[in-house]
Every structure is written in structure tokens, then in C-alpha cells.
Design a protein around this motif. Structure first.
Motif, short mmCIF file in Angstrom:
data_model
loop_
_atom_site.label_atom_id
_atom_site.label_comp_id
_atom_site.label_asym_id
_atom_site.label_seq_id
_atom_site.Cartn_x
_atom_site.Cartn_y
_atom_site.Cartn_z
N ALA A 154 7.90 -0.11 0.73
CA ALA A 154 7.62 0.73 1.89
C ALA A 154 6.46 0.13 2.66
O ALA A 154 5.71 -0.70 2.15
CB ALA A 154 7.29 2.16 1.46
N ARG A 158 12.43 -4.33 -2.17
CA ARG A 158 11.16 -3.64 -2.43
C ARG A 158 9.94 -4.54 -2.22
O ARG A 158 8.83 -4.12 -2.46
CB ARG A 158 11.14 -3.08 -3.86
CG ARG A 158 12.15 -1.95 -4.08
CD ARG A 158 11.95 -1.29 -5.43
NE ARG A 158 12.13 -2.24 -6.51
CZ ARG A 158 11.44 -2.22 -7.65
NH1 ARG A 158 10.50 -1.31 -7.84
NH2 ARG A 158 11.68 -3.10 -8.60
N LEU A 176 -3.07 4.15 -3.50
CA LEU A 176 -1.61 4.25 -3.60
C LEU A 176 -1.20 4.42 -5.06
O LEU A 176 -2.02 4.34 -5.97
CB LEU A 176 -0.96 2.99 -3.01
CG LEU A 176 -1.35 2.64 -1.58
CD1 LEU A 176 -0.68 1.33 -1.16
CD2 LEU A 176 -0.99 3.75 -0.62
N CYS A 220 1.49 -2.72 3.84
CA CYS A 220 2.67 -3.10 3.07
C CYS A 220 2.44 -2.76 1.60
O CYS A 220 1.44 -3.20 1.01
CB CYS A 220 2.94 -4.60 3.19
SG CYS A 220 3.82 -5.08 4.68
N HIS A 221 3.35 -2.00 1.01
CA HIS A 221 3.24 -1.62 -0.39
C HIS A 221 4.27 -2.42 -1.17
O HIS A 221 5.40 -1.99 -1.39
CB HIS A 221 3.49 -0.12 -0.53
CG HIS A 221 3.03 0.46 -1.81
ND1 HIS A 221 3.05 1.81 -2.07
CD2 HIS A 221 2.53 -0.11 -2.94
CE1 HIS A 221 2.58 2.05 -3.28
NE2 HIS A 221 2.26 0.90 -3.82
N MET A 261 9.37 9.79 7.98
CA MET A 261 9.96 8.54 7.49
C MET A 261 10.93 7.98 8.53
O MET A 261 11.72 8.72 9.11
CB MET A 261 10.67 8.75 6.17
CG MET A 261 11.17 7.45 5.54
SD MET A 261 11.81 7.66 3.85
CE MET A 261 13.37 8.48 4.18
N TRP A 280 3.32 1.90 4.88
CA TRP A 280 2.67 3.17 5.21
C TRP A 280 1.79 2.98 6.44
O TRP A 280 1.20 1.92 6.63
CB TRP A 280 1.79 3.65 4.05
CG TRP A 280 2.48 3.77 2.74
CD1 TRP A 280 2.50 2.84 1.74
CD2 TRP A 280 3.25 4.88 2.25
NE1 TRP A 280 3.23 3.29 0.66
CE2 TRP A 280 3.70 4.55 0.95
CE3 TRP A 280 3.59 6.12 2.80
CZ2 TRP A 280 4.48 5.42 0.19
CZ3 TRP A 280 4.37 6.98 2.03
CH2 TRP A 280 4.80 6.63 0.75
N PRO A 335 -1.93 9.95 5.83
CA PRO A 335 -0.63 9.27 5.99
C PRO A 335 0.16 9.84 7.16
O PRO A 335 0.40 11.04 7.23
CB PRO A 335 0.08 9.55 4.65
CG PRO A 335 -0.58 10.76 4.10
CD PRO A 335 -2.00 10.74 4.58
N PRO A 368 4.07 15.27 3.21
CA PRO A 368 4.75 13.97 3.26
C PRO A 368 4.84 13.48 4.71
O PRO A 368 5.16 14.26 5.62
CB PRO A 368 6.14 14.27 2.69
CG PRO A 368 5.96 15.49 1.86
CD PRO A 368 4.89 16.29 2.54
N PRO A 369 4.57 12.21 4.95
CA PRO A 369 4.63 11.71 6.33
C PRO A 369 6.08 11.56 6.80
O PRO A 369 7.02 11.51 6.00
CB PRO A 369 3.96 10.33 6.23
CG PRO A 369 4.22 9.90 4.83
CD PRO A 369 4.17 11.15 4.00
N GLU A 406 10.79 2.61 5.66
CA GLU A 406 11.62 2.17 4.54
C GLU A 406 12.47 0.97 4.95
O GLU A 406 13.07 0.98 6.04
CB GLU A 406 12.54 3.31 4.09
CG GLU A 406 11.85 4.36 3.25
CD GLU A 406 11.57 3.85 1.84
OE1 GLU A 406 12.50 3.40 1.14
OE2 GLU A 406 10.39 3.91 1.44
N ARG A 441 6.01 6.69 7.06
CA ARG A 441 6.53 5.83 5.98
C ARG A 441 7.72 5.07 6.54
O ARG A 441 8.67 5.67 7.06
CB ARG A 441 6.95 6.67 4.78
CG ARG A 441 7.68 5.90 3.69
CD ARG A 441 7.97 6.80 2.51
NE ARG A 441 8.84 6.15 1.53
CZ ARG A 441 9.11 6.66 0.32
NH1 ARG A 441 8.56 7.81 -0.05
NH2 ARG A 441 9.90 6.01 -0.51
#
Length: 308
Positions: free
Chosen positions: A247, A267, A221, A241-242, A7, A249, A257, A4-5, A262, A260
């Protein structure tokens, strides 16, 4: 596949003032979004397309109500232009003109001094666009434009166009399920392209004649609505942009990755741009809250055409 990257949390840089928030749903674009997506979609505005001018002002669009906002370095909003359209993407030319990818009217151009908005290209040959989404200037002044319309997995017919600085044009791709944000890699040998409905970012190498060849997937993704706006830093890392996931990334040039980001709320992380005094701050439009967020980055952004 990857750990996991790291955050980090973005913070609010500026909030759209209440006087500019509209509670009604008289916008045709907004009505269509509410029918297709349902509850949770913002009705007060929909911020997108952030880009900086040479004076440090951040321009962004409100797709829902045809407005272009100018946000001062201190975070003060003002309406720079309002017109009959649905501006979706925005980039600034080296000569100061503001180019807009309008979902309904094609490519528009705005004079930042007067606020006048005029048509630049509403169709190619005799065929109209499906519905433009975003745009990007190469260092030679060529303008790349994505044409999403209602394309998706059911109808993978979205387009990628190039409007050349010499006045010519090229259809580069016509089989994309939801072409959205786009940016070139550092040496401009390839384009990164968000294929929103496939939830992927494509990499489009440009071969002889600068036409795409051997297009493939850069990252895939999960969840949300898919990738939206893209931005590159000076090390070649890609910020994505997700939208719907909430989030941003950061991926290395190898697709690993790294980070992240937040939002504090919402959202609909829709688009982003590097700016600030040292170009190390990433500014993000979060459309559900009607805010522009910021996150401090280790690597400065790649210099945009507006600042060359």
C-alpha cells in the motif's frame, strides 16, 4: 485512534517489458535478499528510485542487475545505463546530472546523455558506507543520503549523511534501524526519515547548524517490511510506500491518515514520485510485478530540486 482513510486503486502506467526481465539469480544482491527474505521476492528485477527529468521522462533503477531505466511519458522503457553496481535510490540535480545511491559503491553520478556512470563519493574520511539506500536534494543543493546496510533492531547503526553543496559533509544520525526513504518538510526545517526495521517514519527537526535535534516518531505502521520511499505534496502531506504490505499511505502534516492507495497486484510498493503535466499524478514502483503504477491525487507534489 483514526477512522480508516479513504481508499483508491492505482492503475498500471508501464510494465517492464519481458526482454528486460531476467529469470536468473546471478546477482549477489539478489542472492542475499533471497536468503534473508525467502520466497516471494522478485528475481526478474527490482524497480526502485523513480524520479522525473524536465522532459517528463521517468528514471528508475533496477537494484538487482545494475540498470537505470528511462521511461518515456508514453510508458516505453529503455536502458539508459548498465554498470557494475546495485543502484537503490535516484534523484536528479538541477543541472540534469543523475545522482544514484548505490548499495555497494556509494554515491554515483550518471550523465543522462551518454549513460556514463562514475563514482561521486564512495566513502567519507577513511570509512566506507554500510550500504546506501536513498537520497534527497534540499533546495540549496545539499544532498542527504541514507546508509542502511544490514542495520536493524539487532544493530541500530544505520546512518544519515549530508553531502553539502560546498563540498563538506556531516554525519547527522548513526543510530537508525534501517534508514531508508527521506524527504524534507515544506520549509526544510525538518527531515522525514523512514526507519524501515522499526516500521516507523521519524521526524528529524534541524536546529542551529542544521543538525538534528529532538528526533521523534511521526507515524508508526504495522505489518509488511516497513516504510520505504517517501514523497511530499505542496500542502505538506506525506506519501509513504509500505513495502511488503502493498500500500501507499498519505498522511497529513499532523500525522493523520488521509488516503490509502492499493496496487492492482503485488505487495512491493517500494518508492514513488509526483509527476505528470500538472504534477498531480503519483507514480509508484511496484517491484514484485515489475510495474510502475499511477494514482491521481488532489494536491500536486512539492517541486523537486531537479525542476527548480
Amino acid at each position: 485512534m483514526f477512522a480508516p482513510p479513504r481508499m483508491i486503486k492505482a492503475e498500471v502506467f508501464a510494465r517492464l517489458p519481458d526482454k528486460f526481465r531476467r529469470a536468473g539469480t546471478e546477482s549477489d544482491w539478489l542472492q542475499k535478499q533471497l536468503k534473508s527474505i525467502g520466497g516471494g521476492f522478485p528475481t526478474h528485477s527490482f524497480l526502485e528510485g523513480p524520479s522525473f527529468d524536465r522532459d517528463g521522462n521517468l528514471y528508475c533503477v533496477d537494484i538487482s542487475y545494475g540498470r537505470i531505466f528511462r521511461v518515456s511519458p508514453s510508458g516505453e522503457f529503455e536502458v539508459a545505463a548498465e554498470y557494475d553496481g546495485n543502484p537503490n535510490g535516484l534523484k536528479i540535480h538541477r543541472d540534469g546530472r543523475i545522482f544514484i545511491a548505490d548499495n555497494r559503491r556509494g554515491v554515483m553520478v550518471m550523465d543522462p546523455a551518454s549513460g556514463a556512470v562514475e563514482s561521486y563519493c564512495d566513502r567519507l574520511a577513511l570509512e566506507s558506507f554500510k550500504g546506501l539506500n536513498d537520497l534527497f536534494f534540499a533546495s540549496n543543493g545539499d544532498l542527504y543520503v541514507t546508509d542502511m546496510g544490514q542495520s536493524g533492531l539487532h544493530d541500530p547503526s544505520g546512518g544519515l549523511y549530508r553531502l553539502r553543496a560546498d563540498g563538506g559533509h556531516d554525519l547527522l544520525l548513526n543510530n537508525v534501524p534501517g534508514p531508508n526513504g527521506l524527504v524534507m518538510n515544506l520549509n526544510e526545517s525538518a527531515l522525514y526519515l523512514a526507519a524501515t526495521r522499526l516500521n516507523t517514519v521519524w521526524v528529524c527537526p534541524l536546529s542551529r547548524g542544521d543538525m538534528p535535534s529532538k528526533v521523534g516518531t511521526f507515524v508508526h505502521l504495522n505489518g509488511g517490511m516497513g516504510p520505504d520511499g517517501l514523497a511530499l505534496d505542496s500542502a505538506g502531506n506525506l506519501a509513504v510506500c509500505h513495502v511488503g504490505f502493498g500500500a501507499v499511505w498519505l498522511f497529513s502534516p499532523r500525522g493523520e491518515p488521509l488516503l490509502r492507495i492499493e496496487p492492482p497486484d503485488g505487495r512491493f510498493t517500494s518508492n514513488l514520485a509526483y509527476g505528470g503535466s500538472d504534477n498531480r499524478t503519483l507514480y509508484i514502483t511496484e517491484s514484485s510485478s515489475g510495474c510502475i503504477l499511477k494514482a491521481e491525487m488532489e494536491v500536486p507534489g512539492q517541486t523537486m530540486f531537479s525542476h527548480m
